[in-house]
Design a protein around this motif. Structure first.
Motif, PDB file in Angstrom:
ATOM      1  N   GLN A   1       0.818  -0.999   0.007  1.00 49.24           N
ATOM      2  CA  GLN A   1       0.111   0.043   0.124  1.00 49.24           C
ATOM      3  C   GLN A   1       0.837   1.192  -0.223  1.00 49.24           C
ATOM      4  OE1 GLN A   1      -2.541   0.048   3.344  1.00 49.24           O
ATOM      5  NE2 GLN A   1      -3.416   2.259   2.813  1.00 49.24           N
ATOM      6  N   SER A   2       1.968   1.245   0.759  1.00 47.64           N
ATOM      7  CA  SER A   2       2.884   2.349   0.757  1.00 47.64           C
ATOM      8  C   SER A   2       3.326   2.578  -0.528  1.00 47.64           C
ATOM      9  CB  SER A   2       3.904   2.026   1.912  1.00 47.64           C
ATOM     10  OG  SER A   2       4.870   1.293   1.478  1.00 47.64           O
ATOM     11  N   ILE A   3       3.908   1.541  -1.392  1.00 47.69           N
ATOM     12  CA  ILE A   3       4.602   1.948  -2.692  1.00 47.69           C
ATOM     13  C   ILE A   3       3.622   2.403  -3.504  1.00 47.69           C
ATOM     14  CG2 ILE A   3       5.305   0.446  -4.574  1.00 47.69           C
ATOM     15  CD1 ILE A   3       6.643  -1.501  -2.529  1.00 47.69           C
ATOM     16  N   THR A   4       2.309   2.295  -3.427  1.00 47.49           N
ATOM     17  CA  THR A   4       1.443   2.878  -4.515  1.00 47.49           C
ATOM     18  C   THR A   4       0.956   4.191  -3.968  1.00 47.49           C
ATOM     19  OG1 THR A   4      -0.709   1.650  -3.479  1.00 47.49           O
ATOM     20  CG2 THR A   4       0.679   0.829  -5.569  1.00 47.49           C
ATOM     21  N   GLU A   5       0.502   4.256  -2.667  1.00 52.12           N
ATOM     22  CA  GLU A   5      -0.175   5.280  -2.082  1.00 52.12           C
ATOM     23  C   GLU A   5       1.126   6.554  -1.759  1.00 52.12           C
ATOM     24  OE1 GLU A   5      -2.993   4.610   1.091  1.00 52.12           O
ATOM     25  OE2 GLU A   5      -3.889   3.112  -0.240  1.00 52.12           O
ATOM     26  N   LEU A   6       1.855   6.141  -1.067  1.00 53.16           N
ATOM     27  CA  LEU A   6       2.925   7.155  -0.759  1.00 53.16           C
ATOM     28  C   LEU A   6       4.046   7.408  -1.789  1.00 53.16           C
ATOM     29  CD1 LEU A   6       3.529   6.297   3.014  1.00 53.16           C
ATOM     30  CD2 LEU A   6       1.725   7.735   2.057  1.00 53.16           C
ATOM     31  N   GLY A   7       4.336   6.213  -2.579  1.00 52.49           N
ATOM     32  CA  GLY A   7       5.564   6.324  -3.429  1.00 52.49           C
ATOM     33  C   GLY A   7       5.098   6.587  -4.881  1.00 52.49           C
ATOM     34  N   GLY A   8       3.678   6.479  -5.074  1.00 57.10           N
ATOM     35  CA  GLY A   8       3.012   6.937  -6.693  1.00 57.10           C
ATOM     36  C   GLY A   8       3.392   5.978  -7.505  1.00 57.10           C
ATOM     37  N   ALA A   9       3.967   4.724  -7.098  1.00 60.29           N
ATOM     38  CA  ALA A   9       4.074   3.857  -8.296  1.00 60.29           C
ATOM     39  C   ALA A   9       2.651   3.001  -8.743  1.00 60.29           C
ATOM     40  CB  ALA A   9       4.929   2.405  -7.449  1.00 60.29           C
TER      41      ALA A   9
ATOM     42  N   LYS B   1      13.991   0.734 -12.737  1.00 58.48           N
ATOM     43  CA  LYS B   1      15.012   1.439 -13.591  1.00 58.48           C
ATOM     44  C   LYS B   1      14.509   2.867 -13.915  1.00 58.48           C
ATOM     45  CE  LYS B   1      17.559   0.968 -18.102  1.00 58.48           C
ATOM     46  NZ  LYS B   1      17.549   0.059 -19.334  1.00 58.48           N
ATOM     47  N   SER B   2      13.303   2.919 -14.115  1.00 52.26           N
ATOM     48  CA  SER B   2      13.053   4.424 -14.695  1.00 52.26           C
ATOM     49  C   SER B   2      12.875   5.515 -13.442  1.00 52.26           C
ATOM     50  CB  SER B   2      11.356   4.247 -15.100  1.00 52.26           C
ATOM     51  OG  SER B   2      10.451   4.061 -13.655  1.00 52.26           O
ATOM     52  N   ILE B   3      13.034   5.034 -12.386  1.00 49.65           N
ATOM     53  CA  ILE B   3      13.212   6.082 -11.124  1.00 49.65           C
ATOM     54  C   ILE B   3      14.718   6.138 -10.703  1.00 49.65           C
ATOM     55  CG2 ILE B   3      10.853   5.771 -10.360  1.00 49.65           C
ATOM     56  CD1 ILE B   3      11.766   3.958  -8.099  1.00 49.65           C
ATOM     57  N   GLY B   4      15.486   5.441 -11.635  1.00 47.92           N
ATOM     58  CA  GLY B   4      16.991   5.533 -11.269  1.00 47.92           C
ATOM     59  C   GLY B   4      17.463   4.522 -10.288  1.00 47.92           C
ATOM     60  N   GLY B   5      16.698   3.396  -9.828  1.00 45.76           N
ATOM     61  CA  GLY B   5      17.198   2.345  -9.169  1.00 45.76           C
ATOM     62  C   GLY B   5      18.189   1.386  -9.787  1.00 45.76           C
TER      63      GLY B   5
ATOM     64  N   VAL C   1      12.437  -0.222  -4.954  1.00 41.57           N
ATOM     65  CA  VAL C   1      11.308   0.885  -5.060  1.00 41.57           C
ATOM     66  C   VAL C   1      11.141   1.613  -4.020  1.00 41.57           C
ATOM     67  CG1 VAL C   1       9.100   1.334  -6.071  1.00 41.57           C
ATOM     68  CG2 VAL C   1      10.614  -0.299  -7.014  1.00 41.57           C
ATOM     69  N   PHE C   2      10.842   0.707  -2.752  1.00 40.92           N
ATOM     70  CA  PHE C   2      10.447   1.549  -1.526  1.00 40.92           C
ATOM     71  C   PHE C   2      11.427   2.097  -1.112  1.00 40.92           C
ATOM     72  CE2 PHE C   2      10.475   1.792   2.827  1.00 40.92           C
ATOM     73  CZ  PHE C   2       9.332   1.776   3.408  1.00 40.92           C
ATOM     74  N   ASP C   3      12.646   1.936  -1.088  1.00 42.31           N
ATOM     75  CA  ASP C   3      13.859   2.858  -0.716  1.00 42.31           C
ATOM     76  C   ASP C   3      14.004   4.021  -1.185  1.00 42.31           C
ATOM     77  OD1 ASP C   3      14.519   0.649   1.210  1.00 42.31           O
ATOM     78  OD2 ASP C   3      16.164  -0.135  -0.098  1.00 42.31           O
ATOM     79  N   LEU C   4      13.709   4.137  -2.664  1.00 42.63           N
ATOM     80  CA  LEU C   4      13.755   5.453  -3.316  1.00 42.63           C
ATOM     81  C   LEU C   4      12.423   6.290  -3.153  1.00 42.63           C
ATOM     82  CD1 LEU C   4      15.497   3.922  -6.629  1.00 42.63           C
ATOM     83  CD2 LEU C   4      16.412   5.504  -4.862  1.00 42.63           C
ATOM     84  N   ALA C   5      11.316   5.383  -3.393  1.00 43.93           N
ATOM     85  CA  ALA C   5       9.978   6.184  -3.749  1.00 43.93           C
ATOM     86  C   ALA C   5       9.384   6.458  -2.160  1.00 43.93           C
ATOM     87  CB  ALA C   5       9.310   5.546  -4.520  1.00 43.93           C
ATOM     88  N   VAL C   6       9.603   5.703  -1.266  1.00 43.52           N
ATOM     89  CA  VAL C   6       8.638   5.753  -0.005  1.00 43.52           C
ATOM     90  C   VAL C   6       9.499   6.213   1.238  1.00 43.52           C
ATOM     91  CG1 VAL C   6       6.990   4.646   1.410  1.00 43.52           C
ATOM     92  CG2 VAL C   6       7.243   4.161  -0.832  1.00 43.52           C
ATOM     93  N   GLU C   7      10.768   5.635   1.456  1.00 46.08           N
ATOM     94  CA  GLU C   7      11.427   5.859   2.549  1.00 46.08           C
ATOM     95  C   GLU C   7      11.857   7.506   3.054  1.00 46.08           C
ATOM     96  OE1 GLU C   7      15.918   4.245   4.491  1.00 46.08           O
ATOM     97  OE2 GLU C   7      14.328   3.027   3.569  1.00 46.08           O
ATOM     98  N   PRO C   8      12.000   8.167   1.990  1.00 48.74           N
ATOM     99  CA  PRO C   8      12.654   9.550   2.311  1.00 48.74           C
ATOM    100  C   PRO C   8      11.304  10.446   2.786  1.00 48.74           C
ATOM    101  CG  PRO C   8      13.440   9.047   0.161  1.00 48.74           C
ATOM    102  CD  PRO C   8      12.619   7.809   0.530  1.00 48.74           C
ATOM    103  N   LYS C   9      10.043   9.773   2.464  1.00 54.51           N
ATOM    104  CA  LYS C   9       8.827  10.722   3.149  1.00 54.51           C
ATOM    105  C   LYS C   9       8.463  10.246   4.428  1.00 54.51           C
ATOM    106  CE  LYS C   9       7.088  10.567  -1.990  1.00 54.51           C
ATOM    107  NZ  LYS C   9       6.358  10.436  -2.838  1.00 54.51           N
ATOM    108  N   LEU C  10       9.187   9.249   5.056  1.00 55.68           N
ATOM    109  CA  LEU C  10       8.567   8.915   6.269  1.00 55.68           C
ATOM    110  C   LEU C  10       9.088   9.501   7.385  1.00 55.68           C
ATOM    111  CD1 LEU C  10       8.335   5.223   5.561  1.00 55.68           C
ATOM    112  CD2 LEU C  10       6.655   6.643   5.150  1.00 55.68           C
ATOM    113  N   VAL C  11       8.972  10.802   7.679  1.00 60.10           N
ATOM    114  CA  VAL C  11       9.505  11.679   8.590  1.00 60.10           C
ATOM    115  C   VAL C  11       8.873  11.536   9.981  1.00 60.10           C
ATOM    116  CG1 VAL C  11       9.889  14.175   9.411  1.00 60.10           C
ATOM    117  CG2 VAL C  11       9.917  13.551   6.885  1.00 60.10           C
ATOM    118  N   ASN C  12       7.448  11.651  10.185  1.00 58.63           N
ATOM    119  CA  ASN C  12       7.098  11.129  11.518  1.00 58.63           C
ATOM    120  C   ASN C  12       7.251   9.667  11.576  1.00 58.63           C
ATOM    121  OD1 ASN C  12       6.644  13.554  13.061  1.00 58.63           O
ATOM    122  ND2 ASN C  12       4.859  14.162  11.351  1.00 58.63           N
TER     123      ASN C  12
END
Length: 313
Positions: free
Chosen positions: A139-147, A163-167, A182-193
């Motif tokens: 769910q996090s990959i699609t909803e938070l990561g936009g994949a 590959k398209s997002i530079g991984g 994909v999660f590491d690139l697209a989701v992880e940086p957004k998880l501040v709280n």
């Protein structure tokens, strides 16, 4: 403060071996050494997990170790080849219990050390007051990561999207590992709280109990704060036959070229055959927790003697 909290919850502090015949408990490349008297290769531990769970087999109900572990990997602002973490295990608990105790633990430590659950980390406002957000991995990959959703169950689509997002992709990666990248690139940086990411794929969770509703997933979570993984936990796999099969899958990945995949550990499987109770367990990064509470950007700032590159290199 961490030790005080754990002891107040009835956990017994223990010490597990630092030299292992078989490195296990995590996916990482170990350091190797040699014992002359026994004439055998040994490994500095990458995690104490499999020994602490042997204690559950032996009758301990709640154990923890604030331990030094060693991983033969790169150096960065988040990584040092030797580092401190706490691992703890509780019989007759599961991964939801681990989420509850983790939230309580970190809140307690923050209040005890800095006197507040409202932190400022490198200019970002961090709110440790609960309840903390919980969201499933896919769910996090699609909803938070936009994949796109189609990558969740299609390895070729996932590789193409990565590959398209530079991984960096590998043709040997299983689907779960591709999605983790994909999660590491697209989701992880957004998880501040504080955010618990739950239900990781089985193919990248070799020590976790399968989810009863969907065996392709596991009862596992990782905790993220300020875009960094702080903890990894799960309902422990205690089925020896399933565990042997998971180890074999890791061995197959290792033979295909993945140096971080696990080894077969027959002794641990034998311990599970004697019977390990249902349990929850977790590893919490102490260095990263101190970084958060001290508001410093690099792990080097919380280590007295960090490993650094030689001058001029």
């Amino acid at each position: 403060a961490v030790r005080e909290f754990m002891q107040s919850k009835g956990f017994v502090e223990v010490e597990a071996p630092m030299m292992h015949v078989i490195p296990g408990g995590a996916t990482a490349k170990p350091f190797e050494t040699f014992h002359n008297a026994l004439d055998r290769k040994l490994y500095l531990r990458i995690a104490p997990e499999l020994y602490l769970k042997r204690l559950l087999v032996g009758g301990f109900d709640r154990v923890f170790e604030i331990n030094r572990s060693f991983r033969n990997e790169g150096i960065s602002i988040q990584h040092n080849p030797e580092f401190t973490m706490m691992e703890f295990y509780q019989s007759y608990a599961d991964f939801t219990d681990m989420m509850d105790i983790t939230e309580e633990l970190i809140t307690y430590v923050a209040m005890k050390t800095v006197g507040s659950t409202a932190l400022n980390y490198q200019g970002a406002e961090v709110d440790l007051s609960g309840p903390w957000k919980r969201i499933k991995f896919h769910q996090s990959i699609t909803e938070l990561g936009g994949a796109p959703r189609e990558i969740l169950h299609d390895r070729d689509a996932a590789l193409s999207y990565l590959k398209s997002i530079g991984g960096e992709k590998s043709d040997n990666d299983v689907l779960g590992k591709v999605l983790a990248k994909v999660f590491d690139l697209a989701v992880e940086p957004k998880l501040v709280n504080p955010t618990f990411i739950t239900h990781y794929p089985t193919d990248i969770s070799p020590l976790s109990r399968r989810n009863e509703e969907d065996p392709r997933l596991t009862d596992r979570f990782e905790l993220f704060i300020t875009g960094r993984e702080m903890a990894n936990a799960f309902s422990e796999l205690n089925d020896p036959l399933d565990q042997r099969g998971r180890f074999q899958a890791q061995v197959d990945e290792r033979n295909a070229g993945d140096e971080e995949s696990m080894y077969m550990d027959d002794d641990y499987v034998r311990a599970l055959m004697y019977g390990m109770p249902p349990a929850g367990g977790e590893g919490l990064g102490i260095d990263r927790l101190v970084m958060l509470l001290a508001d410093v950007p690099s792990i080097n700032d919380v280590l007295l003697f960090p490993h650094v590159r030689p001058a001029g290199k």
